[in-house]
Design a protein around this motif. Structure first.
Motif, PDB file in Angstrom:
ATOM      1  N   GLY A 177       0.810  -1.210   0.000  1.00 14.41           N
ATOM      2  CA  GLY A 177       0.000   0.000   0.000  1.00 14.41           C
ATOM      3  C   GLY A 177       0.842   1.258   0.000  1.00 14.41           C
ATOM      4  N   TYR A 178       0.265   2.339  -0.514  1.00 15.14           N
ATOM      5  CA  TYR A 178       0.973   3.620  -0.588  1.00 15.14           C
ATOM      6  C   TYR A 178      -0.013   4.762  -0.361  1.00 15.14           C
ATOM      7  CZ  TYR A 178       3.689   7.537  -2.418  1.00 15.14           C
ATOM      8  OH  TYR A 178       4.348   8.731  -2.560  1.00 15.14           O
TER       9      TYR A 178
ATOM     10  N   ALA B  38      -3.669   3.827  -1.818  1.00 16.51           N
ATOM     11  CA  ALA B  38      -3.933   2.776  -2.804  1.00 16.51           C
ATOM     12  C   ALA B  38      -3.236   1.497  -2.347  1.00 16.51           C
ATOM     13  CB  ALA B  38      -3.431   3.185  -4.183  1.00 16.51           C
ATOM     14  N   THR B  39      -3.882   0.370  -2.550  1.00 15.14           N
ATOM     15  CA  THR B  39      -3.346  -0.920  -2.141  1.00 15.14           C
ATOM     16  C   THR B  39      -3.543  -1.923  -3.265  1.00 15.14           C
ATOM     17  OG1 THR B  39      -3.914  -0.489   0.177  1.00 15.14           O
ATOM     18  CG2 THR B  39      -3.449  -2.769  -0.427  1.00 15.14           C
TER      19      THR B  39
ATOM     20  N   SER C 137      -8.616   3.804  -0.925  1.00  7.48           N
ATOM     21  CA  SER C 137      -9.241   4.153   0.341  1.00  7.48           C
ATOM     22  C   SER C 137      -9.138   5.644   0.600  1.00  7.48           C
ATOM     23  CB  SER C 137      -8.573   3.399   1.501  1.00  7.48           C
ATOM     24  OG  SER C 137      -8.592   2.006   1.296  1.00  7.48           O
ATOM     25  N   TYR C 138     -10.139   6.164   1.316  1.00  4.09           N
ATOM     26  CA  TYR C 138     -10.122   7.557   1.764  1.00  4.09           C
ATOM     27  C   TYR C 138     -10.469   7.600   3.241  1.00  4.09           C
ATOM     28  CZ  TYR C 138     -11.005  12.545   2.116  1.00  4.09           C
ATOM     29  OH  TYR C 138     -10.952  13.864   2.477  1.00  4.09           O
TER      30      TYR C 138
ATOM     31  N   THR D 250     -12.711   5.254   7.611  1.00  3.31           N
ATOM     32  CA  THR D 250     -12.092   4.980   6.316  1.00  3.31           C
ATOM     33  C   THR D 250     -13.068   4.245   5.414  1.00  3.31           C
ATOM     34  OG1 THR D 250      -9.877   4.861   7.290  1.00  3.31           O
ATOM     35  CG2 THR D 250     -10.181   3.853   5.126  1.00  3.31           C
ATOM     36  N   LEU D 251     -13.187   4.718   4.193  1.00  8.14           N
ATOM     37  CA  LEU D 251     -14.028   4.096   3.176  1.00  8.14           C
ATOM     38  C   LEU D 251     -13.130   3.520   2.084  1.00  8.14           C
ATOM     39  CD1 LEU D 251     -16.954   3.642   2.068  1.00  8.14           C
ATOM     40  CD2 LEU D 251     -16.644   5.792   0.809  1.00  8.14           C
ATOM     41  N   SER D 252     -13.362   2.264   1.699  1.00  7.05           N
ATOM     42  CA  SER D 252     -12.538   1.600   0.693  1.00  7.05           C
ATOM     43  C   SER D 252     -13.406   0.974  -0.381  1.00  7.05           C
ATOM     44  CB  SER D 252     -11.673   0.508   1.336  1.00  7.05           C
ATOM     45  OG  SER D 252     -10.823   1.037   2.326  1.00  7.05           O
ATOM     46  N   VAL D 253     -12.896   0.985  -1.605  1.00  5.27           N
ATOM     47  CA  VAL D 253     -13.532   0.320  -2.740  1.00  5.27           C
ATOM     48  C   VAL D 253     -12.510  -0.632  -3.337  1.00  5.27           C
ATOM     49  CG1 VAL D 253     -14.624   0.613  -4.994  1.00  5.27           C
ATOM     50  CG2 VAL D 253     -15.003   2.311  -3.199  1.00  5.27           C
TER      51      VAL D 253
END
Length: 290
Positions: free
Chosen positions: A205-206, A214-215, A248-249, A256-259
């Motif tokens: 991840g970065y 981003a992962t 993720s944000y 945290t919200l991830s898609v």
């Protein structure tokens, strides 16, 4: 029993792995809730690693899950998982359409950090029990049970073992995660036992912008054959490698919200099986500090 020859292993009951939800230990008196939704679709049969001549079946599911973790002490975390299939189906040109829904099973576990440093490094081991929430067996109008792989739950007790390694780099902009999970299933009321499963994942991840990350995950899933009493089903089990990008944000505070998406990049099945085509998901992670 012809459905055993065209079993959809991709629909095997259980809480679908949904990305980076599986975590290490939490700080003392920290509660974390992870709520996620996952949609999966399949429409292609494979024989070994090749596309099979037999086609004409599609399957999929919509699944919601919850993972609740609590930091008891700095190195010990208790965790509970549960999931519910909103809809799970298999539709074939040969057989009737099978549709089910319901709870999978709960997983109650504990995790202990055998190594945890202030320099963003952690090695954690965990173990727990799989407990069926419901043992309902879906049947047709004549009382014949639906295929086992379309049932929402294994209907059996089991065991889960986990390993988690984390390493952060360059002021937490880069992170590396290695996660392993081994699941053992028991026999259910129909004298059926789903094969054990081994999940191994590598996450890189970065944090590329403020609050954004981003992962990329590579996840390998290996499943052993299923058993009906003393009979082993040779057309179950196999191996799949997924590439799973995720973005993720992080909102304030501690939300945290991830898609994410799952894309199969390699597969090898025992016999002819219906393989997953894609899956997409969304998760919401919230921390509470007491």
């Amino acid at each position: 029993m012809s459905f055993q020859d065209i079993s959809a292993q991709c629909c095997a009951p259980g809480n679908p792995v949904s990305g980076s939800e599986y975590i290490g230990t939490l700080p003392k008196k920290t509660l974390r809730t992870i709520t996620f939704y996952r949609h999966s679709y399949s429409d292609t049969y494979f024989e070994g690693s090749d596309i099979s001549e037999y086609q004409g079946t599609e399957s999929g599911y919509d699944f919601i899950g919850e993972v609740i973790s609590y930091g008891i002490i700095g190195k010990l975390t208790a965790e509970a998982e549960i999931g519910y299939y909103i809809d799970k189906y298999q539709d074939s040109d040969v057989l009737d359409r099978f549709t089910t829904h319901g709870f999978t099973h709960a997983v109650l576990s504990a995790k202990y950090a055998v190594l945890k440093t202030k320099n963003d490094m952690e090695l954690t081991l965990g173990a727990g029990a799989r407990v069926p929430v419901s043992r309902k067996v879906f049947k047709d109008d004549y009382g014949v049970p639906y295929p086992q792989e379309i049932q929402p739950s294994t209907g059996a007790f089991g065991f889960v073992g986990q390993l988690f390694f984390f390493k952060g780099f360059q002021e937490k902009k880069w992170r590396l995660v290695i996660h392993g999970r081994y699941e053992i299933n028991g026999y259910n009321s129909e004298d059926y036992r789903f094969g054990d499963a081994l999940f191994t994942s590598l996450f890189v991840g970065y944090g590329f912008a403020k609050n954004w990350a981003a992962t990329v995950q590579l996840r390998n899933e290996y499943r052993w054959e299923d058993w009906q009493g003393d009979t082993r089903y040779l057309v179950t089990g196999g191996e799949i490698l997924f590439a799973s990008p995720q973005i993720s944000y992080t909102f304030k505070p501690r939300l945290t919200l991830s898609v994410m998406a799952d894309i199969p990049v390699y597969r090898h099945y025992n016999g002819v099986q219906l393989g997953p085509k894609y899956a997409v998901g969304i998760s919401l992670v919230k921390d509470f500090c007491f």
